[in-house]
Design a protein around this motif. Structure first.
Motif, PDB file in Angstrom:
ATOM      1  N   ALA A  33       0.624  -0.853   0.078  1.00 48.68           N
ATOM      2  CA  ALA A  33      -0.122   0.311  -0.409  1.00 48.68           C
ATOM      3  C   ALA A  33       1.088   1.323  -0.491  1.00 48.68           C
ATOM      4  O   ALA A  33       0.334   2.506  -0.728  1.00 48.68           O
ATOM      5  CB  ALA A  33      -1.093  -0.364   1.171  1.00 48.68           C
ATOM      6  N   CYS A  34       1.936   1.462   0.474  1.00 48.66           N
ATOM      7  CA  CYS A  34       3.014   2.538   1.095  1.00 48.66           C
ATOM      8  C   CYS A  34       3.790   2.729  -0.181  1.00 48.66           C
ATOM      9  O   CYS A  34       4.689   3.406  -0.767  1.00 48.66           O
ATOM     10  CB  CYS A  34       3.355   2.486   2.507  1.00 48.66           C
ATOM     11  SG  CYS A  34       2.938   2.456   3.922  1.00 48.66           S
ATOM     12  N   LEU A  35       3.785   1.498  -1.212  1.00 51.03           N
ATOM     13  CA  LEU A  35       5.031   1.745  -2.198  1.00 51.03           C
ATOM     14  C   LEU A  35       5.218   2.684  -2.976  1.00 51.03           C
ATOM     15  O   LEU A  35       6.557   2.974  -2.733  1.00 51.03           O
ATOM     16  CB  LEU A  35       5.131   0.431  -3.170  1.00 51.03           C
ATOM     17  CG  LEU A  35       6.110   0.255  -4.056  1.00 51.03           C
ATOM     18  CD1 LEU A  35       7.680  -0.498  -3.522  1.00 51.03           C
ATOM     19  CD2 LEU A  35       5.697  -1.187  -5.218  1.00 51.03           C
ATOM     20  N   PRO A  36       4.465   3.930  -3.291  1.00 53.33           N
ATOM     21  CA  PRO A  36       4.777   4.670  -4.571  1.00 53.33           C
ATOM     22  C   PRO A  36       5.307   5.701  -3.592  1.00 53.33           C
ATOM     23  O   PRO A  36       6.167   6.569  -3.946  1.00 53.33           O
ATOM     24  CB  PRO A  36       3.256   5.299  -4.758  1.00 53.33           C
ATOM     25  CG  PRO A  36       2.481   3.772  -4.730  1.00 53.33           C
ATOM     26  CD  PRO A  36       3.252   2.984  -3.722  1.00 53.33           C
ATOM     27  N   TRP A  37       5.044   5.658  -2.384  1.00 54.37           N
ATOM     28  CA  TRP A  37       5.550   7.211  -1.075  1.00 54.37           C
ATOM     29  C   TRP A  37       6.471   6.564  -0.432  1.00 54.37           C
ATOM     30  O   TRP A  37       7.400   6.955   0.750  1.00 54.37           O
ATOM     31  CB  TRP A  37       4.231   6.956  -0.648  1.00 54.37           C
ATOM     32  CG  TRP A  37       3.576   7.700  -1.855  1.00 54.37           C
ATOM     33  CD1 TRP A  37       3.466   8.876  -2.706  1.00 54.37           C
ATOM     34  CD2 TRP A  37       2.384   7.233  -2.183  1.00 54.37           C
ATOM     35  NE1 TRP A  37       2.171   9.023  -2.903  1.00 54.37           N
ATOM     36  CE2 TRP A  37       1.663   7.894  -2.899  1.00 54.37           C
ATOM     37  CE3 TRP A  37       1.935   5.778  -1.177  1.00 54.37           C
ATOM     38  CZ2 TRP A  37       0.623   7.765  -3.422  1.00 54.37           C
ATOM     39  CZ3 TRP A  37       0.877   5.400  -2.268  1.00 54.37           C
ATOM     40  CH2 TRP A  37      -0.713   6.834  -2.941  1.00 54.37           C
ATOM     41  N   ILE A  38       7.167   5.234  -0.493  1.00 55.68           N
ATOM     42  CA  ILE A  38       8.380   4.880   0.748  1.00 55.68           C
ATOM     43  C   ILE A  38       9.230   5.757  -0.209  1.00 55.68           C
ATOM     44  O   ILE A  38       9.857   5.387  -0.180  1.00 55.68           O
ATOM     45  CB  ILE A  38       8.582   3.676   0.187  1.00 55.68           C
ATOM     46  CG1 ILE A  38       7.403   2.606   1.335  1.00 55.68           C
ATOM     47  CG2 ILE A  38       9.924   2.855   1.683  1.00 55.68           C
ATOM     48  CD1 ILE A  38       7.388   1.138   1.122  1.00 55.68           C
ATOM     49  N   GLY A  39       9.854   6.052   0.968  1.00 56.08           N
ATOM     50  CA  GLY A  39      11.114   6.387   1.128  1.00 56.08           C
ATOM     51  C   GLY A  39      12.653   5.773   2.224  1.00 56.08           C
ATOM     52  O   GLY A  39      14.042   5.992   0.962  1.00 56.08           O
TER      53      GLY A  39
END
Length: 259
Positions: A194-200
């Motif tokens: 779910a978080c993949l596109p925004w993971i830093g």
């Protein structure tokens, strides 16, 4: 076996009988990035001399997301910290919903939450992004668990995802701490997806105990495989204490994230 991720270790939490610059140098010798906490605790010149890849550092010293006075403190502190981050070449500067005191207790704690707090937090984070764009730095927002950090606003993984995805600017990413997610929500692989596109950055420690992978209940080999299948090749940082020998703890981390 190879490790397709950019691996790093929080220097604050291992080899605690050694000077912090020695720890940074040791991690650098091993080809690993170095995570830090609060810069005023240390001699920056010594960190510069090591020449490490400093992957993440606390991005503020005071302030909070949910009220005007707290937002002003956060912006001032984050702007000052950005200069330190640029001096050391830190990849990401980390934020929380509010300041953390001794033992990780939020300052202040909050019980009730209202929709207006989310609006204020978005406004504050957009202002952080404006500053970060001007300074050429990147911030992350980290999720925190409710047992270790009770009363922290926007600590839940779901809250962090909602904030960062709604802002959707490259200057703000998610610091997805899977130790905190395990305690707060569980279901780690689906949260990674779910978080993949925004993971830093992905941060890891086992639970219970907050020690290296293999000391608790989390199947980090499975998490590493899942991240690989999702196409993630970014930073993975161990923010964990060594249960015994620190070199063995680092070995266990590297092995867990080798696929």
């Amino acid at each position: 076996m190879t490790h397709p991720f950019q691996l790093a270790v929080c220097a604050e939490m291992i080899w605690q009988d050694k000077p912090i610059d020695w720890r940074a140098a040791r991690l650098t010798e091993r080809g690993l990035g170095v995570g830090l906490w609060n810069y005023p605790d240390h001699d920056l010149a010594k960190f510069e001399a090591v020449g490490a890849n400093y992957t993440i550092m606390n991005g503020y010293l005071e302030g909070r997301l949910i009220d005007e006075d707290g937002a002003e403190m956060l912006l001032k502190s984050a702007r000052e910290t950005a200069q330190v981050g640029k001096r050391l070449g830190v990849d990401r500067l980390n934020l929380h919903g509010t300041g953390l005191g001794d033992g990780g207790i939020p300052i202040p704690t909050h019980g009730a939450f209202y929709p207006s707090m989310m609006l204020r937090a978005r406004d504050t984070l957009n202002r952080i992004c404006d500053m970060a764009e001007a300074e050429g730095v990147t911030f992350t927002l980290e999720n925190l668990n409710p047992l270790d950090h009770p009363g922290c606003p926007f600590g839940a993984t779901a809250d962090v995802l909602e904030l960062v995805s709604s802002i959707n600017r490259p200057q703000l990413r998610i610091n997805l701490d899977l130790y905190h997610t395990q305690i707060g929500e569980g279901d780690l692989v689906r949260w990674c997806e779910a978080c993949l596109p925004w993971i830093g950055e992905v941060q890891v420690a086992d639970n219970p105990g907050r020690c290296e992978p293999g000391t608790g209940e989390i199947n980090y080999k499975g998490v590493a495989r899942a991240l690989t299948e999702l196409g993630y090749t970014g930073p993975v940082g161990m923010e964990a204490f060594a249960k015994g020998d620190s070199d063995a703890a680092v070995d266990a981390f590297v092995e867990a994230f080798s696929v």
